[in-house]
Motif scaffolding. Structure first.
Motif, PDB file in Angstrom:
ATOM      1  N   ARG A 592      13.143  -1.253  -9.474  1.00  0.00           N
ATOM      2  CA  ARG A 592      12.269  -0.420  -8.629  1.00  0.00           C
ATOM      3  C   ARG A 592      11.100  -1.193  -8.024  1.00  0.00           C
ATOM      4  N   LEU A 593      11.127  -2.527  -8.124  1.00  0.00           N
ATOM      5  CA  LEU A 593       9.970  -3.314  -7.705  1.00  0.00           C
ATOM      6  C   LEU A 593       9.511  -3.027  -6.273  1.00  0.00           C
ATOM      7  N   PRO A 594      10.391  -3.019  -5.269  1.00  0.00           N
ATOM      8  CA  PRO A 594       9.905  -2.775  -3.907  1.00  0.00           C
ATOM      9  C   PRO A 594       9.165  -1.446  -3.759  1.00  0.00           C
ATOM     10  N   SER A 595       9.724  -0.382  -4.308  1.00  0.00           N
ATOM     11  CA  SER A 595       9.068   0.920  -4.160  1.00  0.00           C
ATOM     12  C   SER A 595       7.773   0.987  -4.958  1.00  0.00           C
ATOM     13  N   ILE A 596       7.744   0.354  -6.150  1.00  0.00           N
ATOM     14  CA  ILE A 596       6.524   0.379  -6.965  1.00  0.00           C
ATOM     15  C   ILE A 596       5.395  -0.342  -6.249  1.00  0.00           C
ATOM     16  N   VAL A 597       5.695  -1.531  -5.704  1.00  0.00           N
ATOM     17  CA  VAL A 597       4.649  -2.305  -5.032  1.00  0.00           C
ATOM     18  C   VAL A 597       4.203  -1.606  -3.753  1.00  0.00           C
ATOM     19  N   LYS A 598       5.149  -1.070  -2.998  1.00  0.00           N
ATOM     20  CA  LYS A 598       4.781  -0.413  -1.743  1.00  0.00           C
ATOM     21  C   LYS A 598       3.966   0.846  -1.980  1.00  0.00           C
ATOM     22  N   ASN A 599       4.137   1.469  -3.137  1.00  0.00           N
ATOM     23  CA  ASN A 599       3.305   2.629  -3.455  1.00  0.00           C
ATOM     24  C   ASN A 599       1.836   2.265  -3.608  1.00  0.00           C
ATOM     25  N   CYS A 600       1.575   0.966  -3.891  1.00  0.00           N
ATOM     26  CA  CYS A 600       0.181   0.511  -3.975  1.00  0.00           C
ATOM     27  C   CYS A 600      -0.421   0.299  -2.592  1.00  0.00           C
ATOM     28  N   TYR A 601       0.414   0.336  -1.553  1.00  0.00           N
ATOM     29  CA  TYR A 601      -0.044   0.138  -0.179  1.00  0.00           C
ATOM     30  C   TYR A 601       0.477   1.277   0.706  1.00  0.00           C
ATOM     31  N   PRO A 602       0.093   2.511   0.456  1.00  0.00           N
ATOM     32  CA  PRO A 602       0.691   3.640   1.172  1.00  0.00           C
ATOM     33  C   PRO A 602       0.509   3.584   2.686  1.00  0.00           C
ATOM     34  N   THR A 603      -0.572   2.952   3.173  1.00  0.00           N
ATOM     35  CA  THR A 603      -0.791   2.892   4.620  1.00  0.00           C
ATOM     36  C   THR A 603      -0.617   1.486   5.183  1.00  0.00           C
ATOM     37  N   LYS A 604      -0.425   0.499   4.315  1.00  0.00           N
ATOM     38  CA  LYS A 604      -0.242  -0.883   4.778  1.00  0.00           C
ATOM     39  C   LYS A 604       0.937  -1.503   4.030  1.00  0.00           C
ATOM     40  N   MET A 605       2.107  -0.911   4.198  1.00  0.00           N
ATOM     41  CA  MET A 605       3.276  -1.378   3.457  1.00  0.00           C
ATOM     42  C   MET A 605       3.687  -2.791   3.831  1.00  0.00           C
ATOM     43  N   ALA A 606       3.237  -3.272   4.982  1.00  0.00           N
ATOM     44  CA  ALA A 606       3.578  -4.630   5.378  1.00  0.00           C
ATOM     45  C   ALA A 606       3.001  -5.657   4.410  1.00  0.00           C
ATOM     46  N   ARG A 607       1.971  -5.268   3.661  1.00  0.00           N
ATOM     47  CA  ARG A 607       1.401  -6.189   2.675  1.00  0.00           C
ATOM     48  C   ARG A 607       2.406  -6.491   1.558  1.00  0.00           C
ATOM     49  N   ALA A 608       3.285  -5.542   1.295  1.00  0.00           N
ATOM     50  CA  ALA A 608       4.335  -5.763   0.283  1.00  0.00           C
ATOM     51  C   ALA A 608       5.507  -6.459   0.953  1.00  0.00           C
ATOM     52  N   ASP A 609       5.261  -7.688   1.427  1.00  0.00           N
ATOM     53  CA  ASP A 609       6.281  -8.406   2.185  1.00  0.00           C
ATOM     54  C   ASP A 609       7.271  -9.101   1.246  1.00  0.00           C
TER      55      ASP A 609
END
Length: 699
Positions: A592-609
């Motif tokens: 679940r790593l991609p979804s977990i990390v992207k949840n930390c950036y709800p408005t800037k998902m590009a940071r979870a590159d």
């Protein structure tokens, strides 16, 4: 066999028939050492020039490829050890028990000299800077070759580079002296090191064959009327180290001698008095140490006569010569068998005392001997496998080792070798936006970077699961504003080593303390994100002399009004629940790593590159990753921020991302404003990772 070529030097990969060598030449050229040549070979391949073999952290004659090659290729070989304050200071600081380590070094060198005499040679001993000592010896004997072990640590690589520059000025009639760097290859790697997979999981799929240890060579006698130099006593060596002219005059450098847990129990943190208290305490300890050091040599000799492997006065570490360490290793591996031998019983007792978690006792007891090179990693593995086969009628089970002690030893050296390879790869790979440096702390390899050449020092500390490139958007901009910026990847994270130790918030704080003292060398402006902010707060609370100001970014830690004292700590060990929880949690996190990390950036998902996600996933397969994950279940963040930062308020900036999904940002800011008089709080329209928007203000 593939040839590995890098910008700074040339490296030959190992194979069943070749040692792993490269040469730094003045000028450069290629050379290859074969096992056949290094074991005696034809006289036509023998070089009439004089070779100087520089011992540093390879204090042995067994399984020593440099010694084997020197003996087979040169008619005259001069083994050399230089008591260089820079190398010794680094060695004593990077390993625990500094006085004990000094004893360990001296005993190992004494044994090394005797072993070389048994092989027909001797060990030349000099004091001072290595480059000056080697330059003078090269001039005296007209040496044409200097052999030294390859290093990954930044400070040691700098010394080798300085030596190379010093040798460039030595006039020799035939040719310029050359530096031959050697390694002890654990694996038969037949490809460019740059092409090795970055994931340990993928690396093990290669199923590379293991190389075998080498025996000690017979050395050619040296008939040159040389002054081999005296072996110092422990008192002489201590006096030599205390007279270090490059030693910092700042009293706070002695703070390293303090223990975080004991300091917390001494009472409320007083930012005004704590520095003076530390200095007085350290002065007292130094005085006691000077009185005690005179007793050490006699006690050490008595232990050696009793065949104890714990040869120092404190008796915490396995040491002596290679044979003594091998004997202790055999005792360790055979823990389940029991014994009537006093020396083996002592090893078994120390094993029980240091088994803070399964297998942790091996690195505690043998880590220093491995770091000093008294025994090689592949020798440890060879001995472990040999005993495993003895237990299983010559077979190795595909389901694991038959004894916990065998697993502890084999797993430890496998892990050490992997991180050493990755550290070396980082030093020869100039790709990426940051230059990676290696620092050794308590024997473990830590990665960091530094940018900027002048101005105040800033240290950036990442949060859990991250690494120094968490600050990739900040490092250069802060440096461009006239700062020198250090960013560290903490022990257990990223590509820093993940040893089998008990991780705690106090351990990481002590690591940061030592990094400031040993690497930065001056007080810093501290910046910490998430749990890294809590580590930074501990630094300020316990060692305020190390900090100029503090920036806490979405920091972990609570605010407890009226908090006055720290309760007595409870012994923390890995519980069965933590062990099981980590093994259930890790596959879930990978999935679940991609979804977990992207949840930390709800408005800037590009940071979870992909770069961030790939490194986090890669790191999860590193040896030791499960041990780190177990620490989640034992963190103790009960000491509140207002207690740790008491008296430091005017130099604290708190940055809170108001869209941080991990915490209730509005309630947190309200609590901070109510109970933190004098601090500056900035609310940003940002998430948990506010690095792109961070305004790093140093005061």
């Amino acid at each position: 066999m593939s040839l590995l070529t890098f910008s700074r030097f040339i490296l030959f990969s190992s194979s069943p028939n070749f040692l792993s060598f490269h040469r730094r030449r003045l000028p450069r050229s290629l050379f290859r050492f074969s096992l056949a040549a290094s074991r005696g070979a034809e006289s036509s391949s023998v070089d009439d020039g004089v070779a100087v073999l520089w011992f540093k952290q390879d204090l042995r004659i067994d399984d020593h490829p440099g010694l084997v090659a020197a003996a087979s290729r040169h008619r005259t070989v001069i083994p050399l050890y230089v008591f260089d304050r820079r190398i010794l200071s680094r060695m004593l600081h990077c390993l625990s028990y500094s006085d004990e380590m000094l004893e360990l070094v001296l005993v190992a060198i004494e044994d090394l000299r005797e072993s070389l005499k048994d092989q027909g040679s001797n060990l030349m001993i000099r004091f001072g800077s290595a480059e000056n000592a080697i330059r003078e010896i090269v001039k005296e004997v007209k040496a044409t070759t200097i052999l030294a072990e390859e290093e990954v640590e930044h400070e040691l690589r700098k010394i080798i580079d300085t030596m190379q520059e010093a040798l460039a000025s030595v006039p020799l009639p035939e040719r310029s002296p050359e530096i031959v760097m050697w390694q002890t290859p654990f694996y038969d790697i037949n490809k460019d090191l740059k092409d090795l997979p970055p994931s340990y999981h993928d690396f093990m799929k290669l199923q590379l064959p293991m190389t075998s240890p080498l025996g000690p060579p017979r050395l050619p006698p040296v008939d040159m009327g040389l002054d081999w130099g005296p072996l110092p006593s422990i008192a002489d060596l201590k006096q030599f180290m205390d007279g270090n002219p490059s030693k910092s005059k700042e009293d706070w450098t002695s703070i390293k001698e303090t223990v975080a847990e004991k300091m917390l129990l001494n009472g409320p943190v007083d930012q005004v008095e704590v520095s003076n208290t530390l200095i007085r305490g350290v002065e007292s300890m130094n005085s006691t140490g000077r009185n005690q050091i005179n007793l050490n040599h006699e006690q050490t000799q008595r232990k050696r006569l009793q065949k104890s492997a714990f040869v120092t006065s404190k008796g915490n570490l396995v040491g002596g010569g290679t044979n003594a360490v091998l004997n202790a290793l055999n005792a360790y591996l055979r823990y389940l068998e029991g014994t009537s031998r006093d020396d083996w019983q002592e090893v078994h007792e120390k094993l029980r005392e240091n088994e803070s978690r399964d297998g942790a006792s091996f690195s505690t007891l043998f880590g220093s001997a491995l770091s000093l090179g008294i025994i090689s990693r592949r020798t440890v593995y060879h001995e472990a496998i040999k005993y495993e086969k003895e237990r299983n009628a010559g077979f190795l089970s595909p389901f694991g080792y038959s004894a916990a002690a065998i697993a502890a030893a084999a797993d430890a050296v496998f892990s050490m070798e992997w991180y050493w390879l990755m550290a070396l790869k980082s030093q020869i790979n100039d790709e990426g936006p940051f230059s990676v440096r290696i620092w050794r702390w308590n024997g473990y390899l830590i990665q960091y970077t530094v940018v900027g050449h002048e101005g105040p020092a800033v240290l950036l500390v990442h949060g859990f699961g991250a690494f120094f490139e968490h600050y990739r958007d900040n490092i250069h901009p802060i440096a461009d504003r006239g700062k020198r910026v250090w960013a560290i990847t903490l022990l257990g994270f990223g590509t820093s080593e993940k040893p089998n130790v008990f991780y705690s918030e106090l351990m990481w704080a002590e690591l940061l303390r030592d990094f400031i003292i040993q690497v930065v060398g001056e007080p810093v402006h501290l910046v910490g994100n998430s749990i890294g902010g809590y580590f930074v707060a501990i630094i300020v609370g316990l060692w305020p002399a190390l900090a100029k100001s503090v920036v806490l970014i979405n920091s972990a830690g609570n605010v407890i009004p009226g908090y006055a004292s720290v309760p007595s700590p409870k012994e923390r060990r890995t519980s069965g629940a933590a062990w099981l929880g980590a093994r259930l949690l890790l596959p879930f996190l990978r999935l679940r790593l991609p979804s977990i990390v992207k949840n930390c950036y709800p408005t800037k998902m590009a940071r979870a590159d992909d770069r961030l996600l790939n490194e986090m996933l890669r790191s999860s397969y590193d040896p030791g990753a499960l041990v780190l994950l177990e620490s989640i279940f034992s963190f103790d963040l009960s000491i509140p921020l207002n207690y740790l930062l008491k008296g430091f308020n005017e130099r604290v900036l708190i940055i809170q991302g108001m869209k941080d999904p991990i915490s209730d940002s509005h309630s947190r800011v309200a609590m901070l404003r109510e109970h933190f008089a004098g601090i500056v709080i900035k609310e940003l329209n940002a998430e948990h990772d506010i690095a792109p928007m961070m305004s790093c203000q140093t005061k």
